[in-house]
Motif scaffolding. Structure first.
Motif, PDB file in Angstrom:
ATOM      1  N   ASP A 601       0.763  -1.068  -0.095  1.00 16.95           N
ATOM      2  CA  ASP A 601      -0.117   0.118   0.043  1.00 16.95           C
ATOM      3  C   ASP A 601       0.829   1.218  -0.032  1.00 16.95           C
ATOM      4  O   ASP A 601       0.233   2.498  -0.343  1.00 16.95           O
ATOM      5  CB  ASP A 601      -1.088  -0.104   1.315  1.00 16.95           C
ATOM      6  CG  ASP A 601      -0.271  -0.121   2.444  1.00 16.95           C
ATOM      7  OD1 ASP A 601       0.913  -0.863   2.558  1.00 16.95           O
ATOM      8  OD2 ASP A 601      -0.722   0.217   3.588  1.00 16.95           O
ATOM      9  N   GLU A 602       2.106   1.173   0.317  1.00 18.23           N
ATOM     10  CA  GLU A 602       2.834   2.485   0.389  1.00 18.23           C
ATOM     11  C   GLU A 602       4.260   2.517  -0.466  1.00 18.23           C
ATOM     12  O   GLU A 602       4.962   1.571  -0.339  1.00 18.23           O
ATOM     13  CB  GLU A 602       3.555   2.542   2.050  1.00 18.23           C
ATOM     14  CG  GLU A 602       2.291   2.939   2.778  1.00 18.23           C
ATOM     15  CD  GLU A 602       2.767   2.837   4.324  1.00 18.23           C
ATOM     16  OE1 GLU A 602       2.562   3.942   4.952  1.00 18.23           O
ATOM     17  OE2 GLU A 602       3.182   2.068   4.768  1.00 18.23           O
ATOM     18  N   SER A 603       4.459   3.519  -1.277  1.00 14.98           N
ATOM     19  CA  SER A 603       5.394   3.490  -2.024  1.00 14.98           C
ATOM     20  C   SER A 603       6.919   3.565  -1.507  1.00 14.98           C
ATOM     21  O   SER A 603       7.868   3.183  -2.143  1.00 14.98           O
ATOM     22  CB  SER A 603       5.367   4.777  -3.191  1.00 14.98           C
ATOM     23  OG  SER A 603       5.408   6.013  -2.410  1.00 14.98           O
ATOM     24  N   GLN A 604       6.865   3.902  -0.275  1.00  9.62           N
ATOM     25  CA  GLN A 604       8.200   4.029   0.458  1.00  9.62           C
ATOM     26  C   GLN A 604       8.721   2.488   0.397  1.00  9.62           C
ATOM     27  O   GLN A 604       9.835   2.346   0.694  1.00  9.62           O
ATOM     28  CB  GLN A 604       7.967   4.445   1.709  1.00  9.62           C
ATOM     29  CG  GLN A 604       6.966   3.611   2.889  1.00  9.62           C
ATOM     30  CD  GLN A 604       6.921   4.365   4.041  1.00  9.62           C
ATOM     31  OE1 GLN A 604       5.759   4.902   4.337  1.00  9.62           O
ATOM     32  NE2 GLN A 604       7.866   4.322   4.982  1.00  9.62           N
ATOM     33  N   HIS A 605       7.700   1.523   0.277  1.00  8.34           N
ATOM     34  CA  HIS A 605       8.287   0.142   0.370  1.00  8.34           C
ATOM     35  C   HIS A 605       8.506  -0.653  -0.686  1.00  8.34           C
ATOM     36  O   HIS A 605       8.679  -1.670  -1.022  1.00  8.34           O
ATOM     37  CB  HIS A 605       7.441  -0.799   1.316  1.00  8.34           C
ATOM     38  CG  HIS A 605       7.023  -0.168   2.799  1.00  8.34           C
ATOM     39  ND1 HIS A 605       8.207  -0.045   3.535  1.00  8.34           N
ATOM     40  CD2 HIS A 605       5.913   0.041   3.326  1.00  8.34           C
ATOM     41  CE1 HIS A 605       7.462   0.477   4.708  1.00  8.34           C
ATOM     42  NE2 HIS A 605       6.455   0.768   4.654  1.00  8.34           N
TER      43      HIS A 605
END
Ligand SMILES: *Cc1c(COP(=O)(O)O)cnc(C)c1O
Length: 801
Positions: A601-605
């Motif tokens: 769900d998160e682009s940081q990952h």
């Protein structure tokens, strides 16, 4: 009013048969099932996928319609209808648009055009409410915003209006140019842009560019600065004499009566427009307080004494009345009910009253209305016009009707309740509605199907869909949801425990079901009910193998691989050993091999996710070669489906997105919330300054207050963390904050600012105007937890339109 000849002239180049050139035309007809068979209609034979308009020409001709626009290459022969006027055009839709554009050019009052991905209809309805004290407004009925809807809406523009408010939506490139021709807005609102690539568009940028075309010649356009892509595009592409009004939330220092982001944004667009029209902040703030949440369509409700109700208690105009009567006619399960209409004065009409109410009587006749109840002084005054309706009653005010009303007055009827806002017909609806008492979770099955389709559109052809219905289908109620999914052709279901799977089988669910936490004690049950266990460890594999061999019972199993979640599953390095062991147990067939993403769900990952994807790809190539039959490989959850289309493999596993909560803010598809948790007011009290409310005397009244006690507490899943103002509910669309501590079965809220709240009134705990996301954020959790917490004692009510 036009003559056929005039309109034919506008459609330059059309082949024309015109035995009666001066035949008057005042309505445009595109749907032959429509009620308004006015002999003054001009019928557009639209070629459609389901119905070809040309097939209805004969029937309409027999009913007296004499003017038609047909497609040039249609097989229909105009000579067969010697008395009728025909235009034969290359494209009927475009002819409709040309005529509407021609009509539009006849008026020079301001026209507001609204476009964007979300909020168009609400912004339009709210602006209409906010501006109606000063302006006579013509606006699109419901959400008439398509290639056909916009021209039909614009056709209602008349000389005695002072302002037009219309919405425009598109689904394909090049459509907006045509709508711009039709609408020709002088004030624009660009609400926002969804990040989904709607079918038909290559990119977000392309969608913005296309929508912007509505405003190519529009002097003033309002947008929100926080929608950066929209804002940047508008600033870059405006012409020198175009003014872009970009608001920022901080620009508004007055309070908005909404808590959820979507409503706030819609209201801010409206506020920006009012400012542009030179309303001062005080007036804007005051009017906003009176905005109603607009129901997006007619609501169908169960009434007292076996009645059915159609609730359209928010506005009243002739176009809306026609739509509502058609809706009434289409209710198949109400054919044996006698038809009743409760109608208020029409406040926004500017034709002479005789004429408007004459038109109402015509509509009532066409809809075979048996009983009519008119409320308002104008209706009272014109009651003789209604003499031909079998049964009529008239009242000057809503109060008089309510005083005279007896419960037994209405039985076995389908009742349309339609009134201008000032009449506050919601009070009538409340009386006639069958009261569902206590706390309930209402599930909108149409929204669920919408969400399912939203995700399906993301899949490559042939990719299968597993839907996770664990934890009572994320709190929504599993059997009902599962049978709808079965009906809509989902391939697999996933549950957490064997008992959940057994319950589904007992409800007649035949789909394959994967069980994620199968314990040895449930193997027998799983075999009996054909449930398919997940296998995630060697210990578990050993137990299952032993059972399968001893009983000669075959199982279809699902292997979970741990590619980074560090929860359950075989390590990728264990795969060779796993394959070896499997080869010795012919009773076990590997139906699928899967892994679960930890941060989709998160682009940081994203780098982490890419690694998970590549470990999984390695596992796939090993398994593919070694297993006797290729299993299904799957990796993606809801967020993954939206963000990593390249990793769909053979199947995806949809969860939270189906239930209408976007798992990721970074790639939100346009989802509809499916659940509304409602409760009722058990008692209302007035308390004096210094008194306290509830356990521990935590709720203190600093002034005189009105307090409502609600029939929901933490045992129903309403977290105690909402105590003391952290949470709030909506009553009549307005915020009522929790006062004091949430109790086990009850919660007290402060209704001082809402007015005379009554016992038995409804309160919305989440859904409709109060997003689960917002509430979850208030108590530092995630929507998943709030949804699954709604306890089993809360009744689930399912509906679809
Ligand atoms: C619950 C679950 C899903 C669905 O996840 P969402 O984030 O709700 O889409 C998918 N796969 C597995 C293994 C799950 O347990």
């Amino acid at each position: 009013m036009y003559t056929f000849q005039e309109l034919a002239h506008v459609l330059a180049g059309a082949a024309v048969q015109m035995p009666q050139p001066l035949w008057p035309v005042d309505t445009l007809l595109t749907d032959s099932r429509s009620l308004s068979y006015s002999p003054r209609a001009l019928f557009f034979a639209l070629p459609g996928t389901h119905h070809d308009g040309h097939a209805f020409v004969e029937e309409l001709y027999a009913k007296g319609v004499r003017c038609f626009v047909i497609q040039a290459e249609a097989a229909l022969r105009p000579e067969a209808y010697p008395e009728a006027n025909f235009c034969q055009v290359p494209r009927v839709v475009e002819a409709l648009q040309q005529l509407a554009a021609f009509h539009r050019r006849g008026f020079d009052y301001p026209v507001v055009g609204i476009t964007g991905s979300n909020g168009k209809t609400i912004v339009k309805e709210w602006l209409t409410q906010l501006l109606s004290p000063e302006y006579r407004i013509v606006s699109s009925p419901k959400s008439y915003n398509s290639q056909i809807g916009v021209p039909l809406a614009v056709w209602h523009m008349a000389a005695d209006h002072q302002l037009g408010i219309f919405e425009a939506g598109i689904s394909q490139p090049r459509e907006m140019e045509r709508l711009a021709q039709v609408l020709h807005p002088t004030l624009g609102i660009f609400t926002n842009i969804g990040s989904a690539h709607d079918e038909g568009f290559a990119s977000r940028q392309e969608k913005i560019a296309e929508k912007w075309k509505l405003f190519a010649d529009c002097p003033v356009v309002i947008c929100a600065r926080q929608h950066e892509a929209v804002y940047a595009y508008l600033m870059a592409h405006r012409s020198p004499d175009q003014h872009i009004v970009a608001w920022h939330p901080d620009d508004f220092s007055f309070p908005f009566p909404f808590a959820d982001e979507a409503s706030l944004e819609n209201a801010r667009h409206c506020a920006a427009m009012l400012r542009w029209l030179r309303y001062d902040d005080e007036a804007i703030a005051q009017r906003l307080q009176h905005l109603l949440h607009v129901p997006m369509r007619l609501e169908f409700k169960e009434g007292i004494n076996r009645c059915s109700l159609i609730d359209d208690s928010y506005n009243n105009d002739l176009v809306g009345l026609r739509i509502a009567l058609e809706f009434m006619r289409q209710q198949k399960n109400a054919v044996n009910l006698s038809r009743t209409v409760i109608l208020s004065d029409i406040l926004q009409t500017h034709s002479p009253e005789e004429e408007s109410y004459g038109a109402v009587v015509d509509l009532l006749h066409q809809a075979k209305i048996a009983r009519f109840i008119g409320i308002g002084t104008a209706l009272l005054h014109h009651q003789q016009l209604f003499a031909s309706i079998p049964q009529t009653h008239f009242f000057a005010t809503t109060e008089q009707f309510l005083d005279a009303y007896k419960n037994s007055d209405f039985q076995d009827a389908i009742i349309l309740v339609k009134g201008a806002r000032a009449f506050r017909f919601e009070r009538i609806v409340q009386r006639l509605q069958l009261q569902a008492h206590g706390t309930r979770l209402e599930i909108n099955l149409d929204a669920l199907v919408h969400n399912l389709n939203m995700y399906r559109h993301q899949l490559r052809p042939g990719v299968k869909m597993m839907v996770m219905v664990k934890a009572l289908a994320y709190g929504s109620g599993s059997a009902e949801i599962a049978s709808l999914l079965q009906y809509h052709g989902v391939d697999y279901l996933g549950v957490a425990y064997a008992d959940e799977g057994v319950a589904l089988r007992e409800q007649g669910i035949r789909l394959p079901i994967m069980v994620m936490n199968p314990s040895a004690s449930t193997f027998e049950k799983m075999a009996l009910f054909q449930l398919e266990p997940e296998v995630y460890s060697f210990g578990q594999l050993k137990e299952l193998s032993a059972y399968a061999q001893a009983t000669q019972q075959p199982f279809r199993i699902h292997l979970k691989i741990d590619t980074g979640m560090r929860r359950l599953g075989f390590e990728p390095t264990e795969v060779p050993a796993l394959l070896q062991q499997l080869a010795q147990v012919p009773q076990l067939t590997v139906a699928s091999v899967f892994s679960h993403l930890a941060g989709a769900d998160e682009s940081q990952h994203d780098t982490f996710t890419q690694n998970q994807m590549s470990y999984f790809a390695d596992v796939v190539s090993l398994m593919e070669k070694a297993l006797p039959k290729r299993p299904l490989f799957h990796l993606l959850n809801s967020a993954g489906i939206a963000r990593f289309p390249e990793a769909q493999w053979d199947m995806v596993r949809l969860g939270i997105g189906l239930y209408g909560t976007a798992p990721s803010t970074e790639a939100s598809l346009i989802l509809q919330p499916i659940g509304v948790l409602k409760t009722t007011v058990s008692q209302v009290k007035t308390i004096q300054p210094g008194e306290t409310v509830g356990y521990g005397r935590r709720g203190k009244a600093d002034q005189k207050k009105r307090i409502a006690t609600l029939a929901i507490g933490y045992a129903d899943g309403y977290s105690r963390a909402f105590s003391n103002g952290v949470g709030w509910v909506l009553i009549r669309g307005q915020k009522a904050p929790v006062i004091g501590n949430v109790c086990m079965d009850m919660t007290m809220v402060d209704v001082t600012s809402i007015g005379e709240v009554q016992e038995g009134e409804e309160a919305i705990v989440f859904g409709e105007g109060l997003a689960v996301e917002t509430l979850a954020h208030q108590i530092h959790t995630i929507p998943y937890e709030l949804l699954t917490r709604v306890s089993e004692r809360v009744k689930r009510v399912f509906y679809s339109a």
